[in-house]
Design a protein around this motif. Structure first.
Motif, PDB file in Angstrom:
ATOM      1  N   LEU A 182      30.370  28.396  74.421  1.00  0.00           N
ATOM      2  CA  LEU A 182      31.495  29.037  75.111  1.00  0.00           C
ATOM      3  C   LEU A 182      31.259  29.047  76.620  1.00  0.00           C
ATOM      4  O   LEU A 182      32.186  28.855  77.402  1.00  0.00           O
ATOM      5  CB  LEU A 182      31.684  30.469  74.601  1.00  0.00           C
ATOM      6  CG  LEU A 182      32.344  30.625  73.240  1.00  0.00           C
ATOM      7  CD1 LEU A 182      32.250  32.063  72.758  1.00  0.00           C
ATOM      8  CD2 LEU A 182      33.802  30.179  73.281  1.00  0.00           C
ATOM      9  N   GLY A 183      30.021  29.262  77.002  1.00  0.00           N
ATOM     10  CA  GLY A 183      29.708  29.248  78.423  1.00  0.00           C
ATOM     11  C   GLY A 183      29.978  27.887  79.037  1.00  0.00           C
ATOM     12  O   GLY A 183      30.538  27.779  80.128  1.00  0.00           O
ATOM     13  N   GLU A 184      29.604  26.853  78.315  1.00  0.00           N
ATOM     14  CA  GLU A 184      29.881  25.510  78.829  1.00  0.00           C
ATOM     15  C   GLU A 184      31.369  25.257  78.961  1.00  0.00           C
ATOM     16  O   GLU A 184      31.868  24.760  79.972  1.00  0.00           O
ATOM     17  CB  GLU A 184      29.289  24.452  77.884  1.00  0.00           C
ATOM     18  CG  GLU A 184      27.876  24.068  78.214  1.00  0.00           C
ATOM     19  CD  GLU A 184      27.416  22.916  77.334  1.00  0.00           C
ATOM     20  OE1 GLU A 184      27.970  21.812  77.471  1.00  0.00           O
ATOM     21  OE2 GLU A 184      26.528  23.134  76.482  1.00  0.00           O
ATOM     22  N   LEU A 240      33.735  27.422  79.199  1.00  0.00           N
ATOM     23  CA  LEU A 240      34.318  28.272  80.230  1.00  0.00           C
ATOM     24  C   LEU A 240      34.016  27.741  81.620  1.00  0.00           C
ATOM     25  O   LEU A 240      34.888  27.725  82.496  1.00  0.00           O
ATOM     26  CB  LEU A 240      33.784  29.700  80.072  1.00  0.00           C
ATOM     27  CG  LEU A 240      34.374  30.755  80.990  1.00  0.00           C
ATOM     28  CD1 LEU A 240      35.880  30.692  80.999  1.00  0.00           C
ATOM     29  CD2 LEU A 240      33.901  32.132  80.559  1.00  0.00           C
ATOM     30  N   ASP A 242      29.368  29.899  84.586  1.00  0.00           N
ATOM     31  CA  ASP A 242      30.674  30.510  84.350  1.00  0.00           C
ATOM     32  C   ASP A 242      30.654  31.949  84.863  1.00  0.00           C
ATOM     33  O   ASP A 242      29.595  32.541  85.070  1.00  0.00           O
ATOM     34  CB  ASP A 242      31.042  30.435  82.863  1.00  0.00           C
ATOM     35  CG  ASP A 242      30.186  31.335  82.014  1.00  0.00           C
ATOM     36  OD1 ASP A 242      29.091  30.898  81.638  1.00  0.00           O
ATOM     37  OD2 ASP A 242      30.600  32.469  81.741  1.00  0.00           O
ATOM     38  N   ARG A 260      33.387  35.914  76.976  1.00  0.00           N
ATOM     39  CA  ARG A 260      33.787  34.513  77.159  1.00  0.00           C
ATOM     40  C   ARG A 260      34.998  34.164  76.326  1.00  0.00           C
ATOM     41  O   ARG A 260      35.862  33.403  76.757  1.00  0.00           O
ATOM     42  CB  ARG A 260      32.619  33.589  76.814  1.00  0.00           C
ATOM     43  CG  ARG A 260      31.581  33.553  77.902  1.00  0.00           C
ATOM     44  CD  ARG A 260      30.480  32.545  77.634  1.00  0.00           C
ATOM     45  NE  ARG A 260      29.556  32.511  78.755  1.00  0.00           N
ATOM     46  CZ  ARG A 260      28.256  32.715  78.667  1.00  0.00           C
ATOM     47  NH1 ARG A 260      27.707  32.959  77.493  1.00  0.00           N
ATOM     48  NH2 ARG A 260      27.502  32.665  79.741  1.00  0.00           N
TER      49      ARG A 260
END
Lengths: 178, 178
Positions: A162-164, A166, B14, B40
DNA sequence: AGCAAGTGTTTTACTCGTAAAGCATATACG
DNA sequence: CGTATATGCTTTACGAGTAAAACACTTGCT
């Protein structure tokens, strides 16, 4: 395929999978892959918000309100309304309204800038800071429980993916000035 | 700091990571792990909705409206308002309002049930079906583009992990009748 | 100084969703 | 049969967000 679903790990089917299956029956040629991400993100967000804000509501706060207070708390200093808007990803008008209410409840205070009298500086009152500090642990504990269906390793993978995503989205959609 | 940020894979940071870092500075003892997932998800949902609904808006539809039409299209048969509410995860009142507008625009039709005169049956008009079939490929293509920052394998992993989480959430929050 | 243009914030008018009440109809049970 | 209760849907009153206009103030130019 894998319609049998009776997974060894006891994996239930989620509703998005069912929706995607329906679409593929009607339009077999369609690439429905994006739905499996975006549909699920939207649905997770809706479900989480619905259930997960319970601890906040007990304190009489909506999530946007808590986000505003949290921004003040975590930055540790005063913020102007426009900074708050940026920090909480909401419009200036929305921030104005929330500040009005939070001020009435005695959770934040405002003071005018002495140099530039257009700008206001907002800070937490003691009550506001105490409220945030009181709620946050409960909220996090509750969230931990909500996520506990996923084992820690997968939680880590999920957070990382999810961080990627986002970061990509924010790079592309959030700052398309290039 | 890390203004260089030049990660090996070119990974940008992010905003949620930054927020979590701030919290950990203020409350080092707090377990902020849930934020990295829930924060996220919420942020992705917001960003996606904002940018990604562009193709829908071109057709004069909001996402909830499109979801309603889509439910009729993908199931392939008439649905009652309450079935539509369940299918689109919205309240009955919201469905009533949307149906009113979509009917006025000639995208759906209603007929009363002959046996039970409380219930209505809603179906797509030809125009409604054509609209959905016209928009859906554009919408999916657009979504594919939005997600393209993540390579296909990671998209698969992400979809799968989100599916697991969602199944858990739906099992727990969506049907807590045990 | 004086005025145009820019910036930070608030206000206004509007849309949309929701919860709760209301209405119409169906079902259960004496 | 007739009344109580349940169900499906709609209406009402309201809260919250938004975009665009308005307002207040500052900055830059002459």
């Amino acid at each position: 395929m894998t319609a049998t679903n009776g997974g060894p790990t006891g994996t239930r089917q989620d509703t998005v999978a069912a929706v995607v299956r329906q679409w593929q029956t009607v339009h077999p040629d369609l690439d429905t892959a994006p739905m499996e991400i975006i549909g699920r993100i939207n649905r997770c967000a809706a479900l989480l918000q619905q259930a997960e804000d319970a601890p906040l509501r007990r304190a009489g706060l909506s999530r946007p309100e808590f986000d505003l207070l949290g921004a003040l708390r975590r930055t540790g200093h005063e913020l102007t309304p426009s900074e708050l808007a940026r920090e909480t990803f909401s419009s200036g008008a929305a921030v104005t309204k929330r500040l009005k209410q939070l001020t009435e409840r005695g959770l934040v205070e405002r003071r005018g800038d002495t140099r530039d009298r257009r700008v206001a500086h907002v800070r937490l009152t003691d009550a506001g800071r105490d409220l945030v500090d009181g709620i946050l642990p409960e909220q996090l504990a509750y969230e931990t429980g909500v996520l506990s269906g996923l084992d820690p390793q997968r939680q880590g993978e999920l957070a990382s993916l999810l961080g990627e995503l986002l970061a990509q989205l924010e790079g592309r959609l959030g700052a398309p000035r290039g």
